[in-house]
Write a protein that holds these residues in place. Structure first.
Motif, PDB file in Angstrom:
ATOM      1  N   TYR A  56     -10.770   0.282   4.027  1.00  0.00           N
ATOM      2  CA  TYR A  56     -10.586   1.006   2.774  1.00  0.00           C
ATOM      3  C   TYR A  56      -9.799   0.130   1.802  1.00  0.00           C
ATOM      4  O   TYR A  56      -8.903  -0.624   2.198  1.00  0.00           O
ATOM      5  N   ALA A  57     -10.135   0.253   0.504  1.00  0.00           N
ATOM      6  CA  ALA A  57      -9.421  -0.505  -0.521  1.00  0.00           C
ATOM      7  C   ALA A  57      -9.485   0.256  -1.835  1.00  0.00           C
ATOM      8  O   ALA A  57     -10.377   1.072  -2.062  1.00  0.00           O
ATOM      9  N   ALA A  93      -7.956   4.739  -2.618  1.00  0.00           N
ATOM     10  CA  ALA A  93      -8.694   3.940  -1.645  1.00  0.00           C
ATOM     11  C   ALA A  93     -10.029   4.591  -1.284  1.00  0.00           C
ATOM     12  O   ALA A  93     -10.117   5.803  -1.090  1.00  0.00           O
ATOM     13  N   ILE A 118      -6.518  -1.212   5.918  1.00  0.00           N
ATOM     14  CA  ILE A 118      -6.249  -0.779   4.549  1.00  0.00           C
ATOM     15  C   ILE A 118      -5.862  -2.011   3.736  1.00  0.00           C
ATOM     16  O   ILE A 118      -4.920  -2.720   4.080  1.00  0.00           O
ATOM     17  N   ALA A 119      -6.586  -2.279   2.669  1.00  0.00           N
ATOM     18  CA  ALA A 119      -6.342  -3.474   1.873  1.00  0.00           C
ATOM     19  C   ALA A 119      -5.010  -3.377   1.129  1.00  0.00           C
ATOM     20  O   ALA A 119      -4.513  -2.284   0.825  1.00  0.00           O
ATOM     21  N   ALA A 127       0.841  -1.194   0.000  1.00  0.00           N
ATOM     22  CA  ALA A 127       0.000   0.000   0.000  1.00  0.00           C
ATOM     23  C   ALA A 127       0.877   1.244   0.000  1.00  0.00           C
ATOM     24  O   ALA A 127       2.051   1.201   0.379  1.00  0.00           O
ATOM     25  N   SER A 161      -3.525  -0.739  -1.879  1.00  0.00           N
ATOM     26  CA  SER A 161      -4.299   0.504  -1.891  1.00  0.00           C
ATOM     27  C   SER A 161      -3.396   1.730  -1.983  1.00  0.00           C
ATOM     28  O   SER A 161      -2.250   1.715  -1.530  1.00  0.00           O
ATOM     29  N   THR A 189     -13.774  -9.214   9.909  1.00  0.00           N
ATOM     30  CA  THR A 189     -12.560  -8.446   9.602  1.00  0.00           C
ATOM     31  C   THR A 189     -11.556  -8.559  10.736  1.00  0.00           C
ATOM     32  O   THR A 189     -10.359  -8.755  10.507  1.00  0.00           O
TER      33      THR A 189
END
Length: 232
Positions: free
Chosen positions: A204-205, A209, A188-189, A174, A192, A219
């Motif tokens: 968020y992704a 993002a 955060i994916a 990321a 991203s 999750t």
């Protein structure tokens, strides 16, 4: 330190070019009595500055039959940190500059680069080849995934640093741009690109993002941080 303090520190620092000067010949010990020399009368290594090594080579003259200079920096303004000051796990190949704060129980994996002025809270893992730019701040109990970049802000000095609050997980590769704040417990994916603030407890992704959902039990299970990996 704020950006202006760091800029002053860098600009006024003594620039250094440390070298290892390997030498072979005869009659060294008397000549090298005032140097940091490890060896005997016929061979050894001198630890010194590049200019000192060049001057010493001339000084030794015919006494020197073979020599070699090794160096890994030139006119460096910021030394590497003294790792012994930290109570954490630092794996081989990590580079930490001076003026960096690292909390107890952190883990810094191979290839991580932590620039001047960065701050890392307690029990946080900085994974392989991650870059924390100047003044980037990461809270407690975080995981910053492999290859991630938290943008640094020393120049321009008016810019705000990246701030990652406690209990945040950022996936691999990321990028978080300067001035972004990631709220507590956010996820955060991987891959991203984060250009805006991320509220606490959200996922968020994407690039850029965007919010895809709030953090839920599923999750939390997938992003659990393991305390056992932080044990010294």
């Amino acid at each position: 330190m704020d950006s202006y303090d760091l800029i002053d520190y860098i600009s006024n620092s003594t620039k250094k070019s440390p070298v290892k000067f390997y030498i072979k010949g005869e009659g060294f010990k008397k000549v090298l009595s005032t140097y940091e020399y490890y060896g005997d009368d016929s061979s050894g290594v001198v630890f010194c500055e590049l200019k000192e090594a060049e001057a010493l080579k001339e000084k030794l003259g015919d006494k020197l039959t073979q020599s070699r200079i090794e160096m890994d920096r030139l006119n460096s303004a910021i030394p590497l940190a003294d790792y012994s000051q930290y109570n954490c796990r630092i794996e081989p190949g990590v580079h930490i500059r001076d003026q960096v704060e690292i909390g107890d129980g952190c883990v810094l994996m191979m290839g991580a680069v932590i620039n001047i002025g960065a701050k890392i809270g307690k029990n946080t893992m900085i994974d392989m080849n991650t870059v924390l730019g100047g003044r980037a701040t990461v809270g407690d109990n975080c995981h910053i995934g492999a290859g991630t970049v938290l943008a640094g802000v020393i120049e321009p000095p008016s810019a705000d640093p990246v701030i990652v609050e406690n209990d945040v997980l950022i996936g691999a590769n990321a990028v978080v741009l300067e001035g972004v704040k990631i709220g507590e417990g956010a996820v955060i994916a991987a891959g991203s690109i984060v250009i805006d603030d991320v509220p606490a407890g959200t996922v968020y992704a994407g690039a850029p993002a965007k919010k895809i959902k709030d953090v839920d039990d599923q999750t939390k299970q997938k992003t659990e941080v393991m305390a056992s990996l932080r044990q010294l």
